[in-house]
Design a protein around this motif. Sequence first.
Motif, PDB file in Angstrom:
ATOM      1  N   LEU A 280     -38.946  -8.538   9.061  1.00 29.51           N
ATOM      2  CA  LEU A 280     -40.181  -9.200   9.510  1.00 29.51           C
ATOM      3  C   LEU A 280     -41.244  -8.193   9.904  1.00 29.51           C
ATOM      4  O   LEU A 280     -42.443  -8.462   9.747  1.00 29.51           O
ATOM      5  CB  LEU A 280     -39.861 -10.129  10.683  1.00 29.51           C
ATOM      6  CG  LEU A 280     -38.965 -11.335  10.354  1.00 29.51           C
ATOM      7  CD1 LEU A 280     -38.677 -12.145  11.618  1.00 29.51           C
ATOM      8  CD2 LEU A 280     -39.635 -12.212   9.299  1.00 29.51           C
ATOM      9  N   ALA A 281     -40.834  -7.014  10.424  1.00 28.95           N
ATOM     10  CA  ALA A 281     -41.817  -5.990  10.785  1.00 28.95           C
ATOM     11  C   ALA A 281     -42.561  -5.487   9.542  1.00 28.95           C
ATOM     12  O   ALA A 281     -43.789  -5.310   9.562  1.00 28.95           O
ATOM     13  CB  ALA A 281     -41.136  -4.838  11.511  1.00 28.95           C
ATOM     14  N   LEU A 282     -41.830  -5.259   8.451  1.00 32.14           N
ATOM     15  CA  LEU A 282     -42.473  -4.804   7.220  1.00 32.14           C
ATOM     16  C   LEU A 282     -43.395  -5.872   6.644  1.00 32.14           C
ATOM     17  O   LEU A 282     -44.511  -5.582   6.186  1.00 32.14           O
ATOM     18  CB  LEU A 282     -41.411  -4.405   6.200  1.00 32.14           C
ATOM     19  CG  LEU A 282     -40.575  -3.164   6.536  1.00 32.14           C
ATOM     20  CD1 LEU A 282     -39.467  -2.973   5.507  1.00 32.14           C
ATOM     21  CD2 LEU A 282     -41.463  -1.924   6.594  1.00 32.14           C
TER      22      LEU A 282
ATOM     23  N   SER B 295     -29.953  -9.594  14.340  1.00 31.49           N
ATOM     24  CA  SER B 295     -31.313  -9.506  14.889  1.00 31.49           C
ATOM     25  C   SER B 295     -32.017  -8.213  14.466  1.00 31.49           C
ATOM     26  O   SER B 295     -33.222  -8.214  14.199  1.00 31.49           O
ATOM     27  CB  SER B 295     -31.270  -9.603  16.414  1.00 31.49           C
ATOM     28  OG  SER B 295     -30.485  -8.548  16.958  1.00 31.49           O
ATOM     29  N   VAL B 296     -31.274  -7.109  14.377  1.00 36.03           N
ATOM     30  CA  VAL B 296     -31.884  -5.838  13.966  1.00 36.03           C
ATOM     31  C   VAL B 296     -32.365  -5.921  12.521  1.00 36.03           C
ATOM     32  O   VAL B 296     -33.465  -5.457  12.174  1.00 36.03           O
ATOM     33  CB  VAL B 296     -30.880  -4.682  14.142  1.00 36.03           C
ATOM     34  CG1 VAL B 296     -31.472  -3.373  13.617  1.00 36.03           C
ATOM     35  CG2 VAL B 296     -30.496  -4.538  15.607  1.00 36.03           C
TER      36      VAL B 296
ATOM     37  N   GLU C 281     -23.649  -5.319   6.635  1.00 32.89           N
ATOM     38  CA  GLU C 281     -22.325  -5.134   7.224  1.00 32.89           C
ATOM     39  C   GLU C 281     -21.725  -3.788   6.814  1.00 32.89           C
ATOM     40  O   GLU C 281     -21.073  -3.106   7.616  1.00 32.89           O
ATOM     41  CB  GLU C 281     -21.396  -6.274   6.790  1.00 32.89           C
ATOM     42  CG  GLU C 281     -21.773  -7.637   7.354  1.00 32.89           C
ATOM     43  CD  GLU C 281     -21.536  -7.711   8.855  1.00 32.89           C
ATOM     44  OE1 GLU C 281     -20.806  -6.858   9.386  1.00 32.89           O
ATOM     45  OE2 GLU C 281     -22.093  -8.619   9.492  1.00 32.89           O
ATOM     46  N   VAL C 282     -21.938  -3.403   5.553  1.00 31.68           N
ATOM     47  CA  VAL C 282     -21.454  -2.089   5.108  1.00 31.68           C
ATOM     48  C   VAL C 282     -22.159  -0.979   5.879  1.00 31.68           C
ATOM     49  O   VAL C 282     -21.529   0.017   6.284  1.00 31.68           O
ATOM     50  CB  VAL C 282     -21.671  -1.928   3.595  1.00 31.68           C
ATOM     51  CG1 VAL C 282     -21.352  -0.510   3.137  1.00 31.68           C
ATOM     52  CG2 VAL C 282     -20.811  -2.929   2.834  1.00 31.68           C
ATOM     53  N   TYR C 283     -23.468  -1.147   6.084  1.00 27.13           N
ATOM     54  CA  TYR C 283     -24.221  -0.156   6.858  1.00 27.13           C
ATOM     55  C   TYR C 283     -23.665  -0.039   8.282  1.00 27.13           C
ATOM     56  O   TYR C 283     -23.535   1.068   8.827  1.00 27.13           O
ATOM     57  CB  TYR C 283     -25.694  -0.561   6.886  1.00 27.13           C
ATOM     58  CG  TYR C 283     -26.559   0.331   7.751  1.00 27.13           C
ATOM     59  CD1 TYR C 283     -27.030   1.550   7.268  1.00 27.13           C
ATOM     60  CD2 TYR C 283     -26.904  -0.052   9.038  1.00 27.13           C
ATOM     61  CE1 TYR C 283     -27.819   2.363   8.050  1.00 27.13           C
ATOM     62  CE2 TYR C 283     -27.703   0.755   9.832  1.00 27.13           C
ATOM     63  CZ  TYR C 283     -28.154   1.964   9.339  1.00 27.13           C
ATOM     64  OH  TYR C 283     -28.945   2.764  10.132  1.00 27.13           O
ATOM     65  N   GLY C 284     -23.331  -1.182   8.897  1.00 27.00           N
ATOM     66  CA  GLY C 284     -22.754  -1.139  10.239  1.00 27.00           C
ATOM     67  C   GLY C 284     -21.395  -0.461  10.269  1.00 27.00           C
ATOM     68  O   GLY C 284     -21.073   0.274  11.208  1.00 27.00           O
TER      69      GLY C 284
ATOM     70  N   GLY D 277     -39.313  -8.827  20.799  1.00 24.05           N
ATOM     71  CA  GLY D 277     -38.373  -9.739  21.446  1.00 24.05           C
ATOM     72  C   GLY D 277     -37.092  -9.934  20.659  1.00 24.05           C
ATOM     73  O   GLY D 277     -36.052 -10.298  21.232  1.00 24.05           O
ATOM     74  N   LEU D 278     -37.130  -9.695  19.323  1.00 22.98           N
ATOM     75  CA  LEU D 278     -35.923  -9.871  18.514  1.00 22.98           C
ATOM     76  C   LEU D 278     -34.827  -8.878  18.884  1.00 22.98           C
ATOM     77  O   LEU D 278     -33.635  -9.173  18.754  1.00 22.98           O
ATOM     78  CB  LEU D 278     -36.267  -9.721  17.029  1.00 22.98           C
ATOM     79  CG  LEU D 278     -36.870 -10.936  16.323  1.00 22.98           C
ATOM     80  CD1 LEU D 278     -37.228 -10.586  14.890  1.00 22.98           C
ATOM     81  CD2 LEU D 278     -35.900 -12.109  16.357  1.00 22.98           C
TER      82      LEU D 278
END
Length: 520
Positions: free
Chosen positions: A132-134, A125-126, A318-321, A116-117
């Motif tokens: 949270l998945a890890l 959110s990503v 942000e750098v990754y984006g 749902g995220l």
Amino acid sequence: DTMSSFRTVGGRLRTNSTIPSNRNWVQCVIDGLVGLGSDIGDCVHLDKLSVIPEGTQVLSETYVSGNPALDRGREFQGNDGPCTRILFKLLQMLWLIFEVYLFFWLFMVSKLFLSGLLTTSWRFSVLMYWILALITTSFIALIVSAGLKWLMIGRRREGTRRCPSVLVSFSEWACDYHYKVSTSIFFTALPTSRVWNVILMLHGLDVDLRSGFSNVHASPPSVVDRLFIRRSFLGPWISFRSGERIEIVDSTIGLRAVLQSGIQIHRSTILAFGEAETSVYDTFTKPTKETLVELLVSEGMAILRFLLLCVSSLPAFEVYGAIGASGWSIHHTLSGIVALIATLCVSLWVLTWFTQAIALMLLQKARSSMPGVFARSWYYLYIHVVLFNNNWGHWFLLWGSPFYNGLASSLGAKIKGNFLFNGRGQHDFHALAFEDKTIVDDCHVTGHIQIGKELRVGPSVHCGVLHEGCVTVSGTVMEGSFMKETGPMRALLGQTGTTGTSFEPKSNVRDEISSANGAA
């Protein structure tokens, strides 16, 4: 056959030793290299391609491996034949394949819970989805670990099994391996939470919520059944010998301590690298019982630390984006990776500086009981932030270079002249001092020490060469020139850097504990 495997260099080997209590007589097996001046105890197994450094003391009934050789926490087995070892290795390979598929499916289950995220419009959110998945995967794997323990090991009966079968040995290894892999992510997120006490209870450990663990890896599933812990603090890398149950009540167990089976440690302190061979009861003790308020504050600080680490990762995200928006060419990707690592290092440095500044301010103003609780809990937060940075902050890339000296100096460390740090960890930068031409090789240098729930922070002065495995704490003052060599595997406490301590009186009962490291 055993003598043909000896390869010794000046060490003292006791090869015709008898295993204590009701065991059969066996010899040591030395398949590696023993350094000059080493003292090898009874029934020791040194694995192949392993090296015991000069001057090291190896405790009895120990399995050691690696370079430098370390206690691997299982007893010597005198009847391991070639066929048995080959079968054991094959079972291990099959289990590793099973682990790959198991964690894959656990990760898929975690993604279903958090799917749902990805549908929300929140900017981060990503990032939160993957974090949270890890963590969820690690938590579910720990629940599976508890089930595997009861299915494959069950409740261990008291007493020592002299020669367990291959199936029993494999079951213990498989459960321990799965537990250690499962703890990695969840322990990184919440290292000081009392949730670990509940998880260990599910595995069969008889422990209360008022006890604390510096490192939960010391209590794997194959060990928990023979431990009874109440209102105590356990340091990292402790070894528990197989046999009858060990009781630890109102006590503190130091780093790399070794506890023999069937003993009781009540109201006592076992120093770092110490070996407790008989029961210890002491009338002098530091307070260990925590109130409900202290437990709640500790849990709040554990959650706050996780949130601070998440916030510190936002600049790198942000750098990754930005890299993705500019395209994924080779040039942009390589430069983007460098920028990403640099951004993460800077943001985590800022977090470290901030948490250290707050910790020092709270320590100076801690007068009543309530501020003292916050000061101690925040300092734990600061310690684990530094621990996180050694790996995830990529500080290890700077070890052995002048850049790391600049990093340490910027956080308050006093470096007088030339200094070489080659791992393994530094804490309490504000309390560390290094004389000219000091070399630290694979050691833990700190400026704090904990007895019970009392945390002491103070200066720690270093000089000369510290060989691998040495540990310094608050109050360590090493004296001598830059040519002085210390170690390996030494706990340096007190004014002269010896294995004593300057702030804790020594009772008559404590004489029953034999030091495992000798004079520094």
